[in-house]
Motif scaffolding. Sequence first.
Motif, PDB file in Angstrom:
ATOM      1  N   SER A  54       5.508  -2.980   3.101  1.00 54.29           N
ATOM      2  CA  SER A  54       5.296  -3.663   4.373  1.00 54.29           C
ATOM      3  C   SER A  54       3.814  -3.629   4.707  1.00 54.29           C
ATOM      4  N   ASN A  55       3.322  -4.721   5.305  1.00 58.36           N
ATOM      5  CA  ASN A  55       1.948  -4.725   5.789  1.00 58.36           C
ATOM      6  C   ASN A  55       1.834  -5.734   6.920  1.00 58.36           C
ATOM      7  N   SER A  56       0.735  -5.655   7.660  1.00 58.04           N
ATOM      8  CA  SER A  56       0.508  -6.547   8.796  1.00 58.04           C
ATOM      9  C   SER A  56      -0.866  -7.177   8.654  1.00 58.04           C
ATOM     10  N   ALA A  57      -0.894  -8.484   8.336  1.00 59.96           N
ATOM     11  CA  ALA A  57      -2.151  -9.229   8.231  1.00 59.96           C
ATOM     12  C   ALA A  57      -3.173  -8.492   7.362  1.00 59.96           C
ATOM     13  N   HIS A  59      -3.423  -5.464   6.814  1.00 62.75           N
ATOM     14  CA  HIS A  59      -3.762  -4.131   7.307  1.00 62.75           C
ATOM     15  C   HIS A  59      -2.529  -3.231   7.180  1.00 62.75           C
ATOM     16  N   ASP A  60      -2.785  -1.931   7.264  1.00 66.49           N
ATOM     17  CA  ASP A  60      -1.707  -0.946   7.400  1.00 66.49           C
ATOM     18  C   ASP A  60      -0.636  -1.130   6.320  1.00 66.49           C
ATOM     19  N   SER A  61      -1.055  -1.171   5.070  1.00 68.43           N
ATOM     20  CA  SER A  61      -0.119  -1.359   3.963  1.00 68.43           C
ATOM     21  C   SER A  61       0.635  -0.066   3.675  1.00 68.43           C
ATOM     22  N   ASN A 194       8.790  -0.668   8.062  1.00 62.66           N
ATOM     23  CA  ASN A 194       8.239  -1.356   9.232  1.00 62.66           C
ATOM     24  C   ASN A 194       7.918  -0.376  10.356  1.00 62.66           C
ATOM     25  N   ARG A 197       4.658   1.299   9.412  1.00 68.43           N
ATOM     26  CA  ARG A 197       3.549   0.359   9.551  1.00 68.43           C
ATOM     27  C   ARG A 197       3.167   0.181  11.020  1.00 68.43           C
ATOM     28  N   LYS A 198       4.143   0.121  11.906  1.00 69.29           N
ATOM     29  CA  LYS A 198       3.856  -0.055  13.325  1.00 69.29           C
ATOM     30  C   LYS A 198       3.147   1.164  13.908  1.00 69.29           C
ATOM     31  N   GLU A 201      -0.411   0.767  12.735  1.00 66.45           N
ATOM     32  CA  GLU A 201      -1.032  -0.347  13.450  1.00 66.45           C
ATOM     33  C   GLU A 201      -1.393   0.056  14.871  1.00 66.45           C
ATOM     34  N   THR A 205      -5.287   0.042  16.315  1.00 67.48           N
ATOM     35  CA  THR A 205      -5.693  -0.864  17.387  1.00 67.48           C
ATOM     36  C   THR A 205      -5.844  -0.164  18.727  1.00 67.48           C
TER      37      THR A 205
END
Length: 207
Positions: A54-57, A59-61, A194, A197-198, A201, A205
């Motif tokens: 899972s990753n976000s854009a 980031h945070d793989s 997920n 990853r959250k 993230e 941020t």
Amino acid sequence: NIERFERFTKTHNFSDRQFSYNDSSKKLTSLTQLLTSHLPHLTSLYRIECYDASNSAMHDSVVSMTVMTDGLLDNGQYRRFKIKNPRAVSDFDRLDEAISRRLKNTTWDKPDLIVIDGGIPQLRRLQRIFDKQSEPPLYIGLAKHPDRLVLPGDSRKDSNLPVQPDWITIKLPATDPGLQLLEQLRDEAHRFANAYRKILEKKRTRI
């Protein structure tokens, strides 16, 4: 047995009627019968591990590892991998790193079966890692849309037999108990990846 029942009571909410002790035993038996017909070297499904990336854009793989012990989710055995390689830009790369790190870890119990959230492309990419192991665990894929199993075929050449494919795909009805067991483990790997990853993230941020 008593150990299995105790683990079931610790890891299940009895207000949730979706799973039961008897169902898990039935599903594990069904999965064992299915896989042994294709994987003759399979002797046990006591410990099954599943991996999802899972990753976000970009980031945070992360990659999650969820575990079933004797057919029951065993969240005390779950592990999560924060991907370290900055050039790991695809799920192929992330799974590659996570599986490599996992196989180097000899302190965790060895899996009887590894399930990858993915199909033939993911398994082909990971094959070189498993081939380096002196006693590699058996591994299969669980591909989506629709869910189907991807198993290693018999690529040995025999003068009296046609060359078999490296990988075979097995489509099962949605009601198949063995498939449902793997879907439960895969969905848990997706949820766990997920969730981690959250967390990363949120830390990244945070102002």
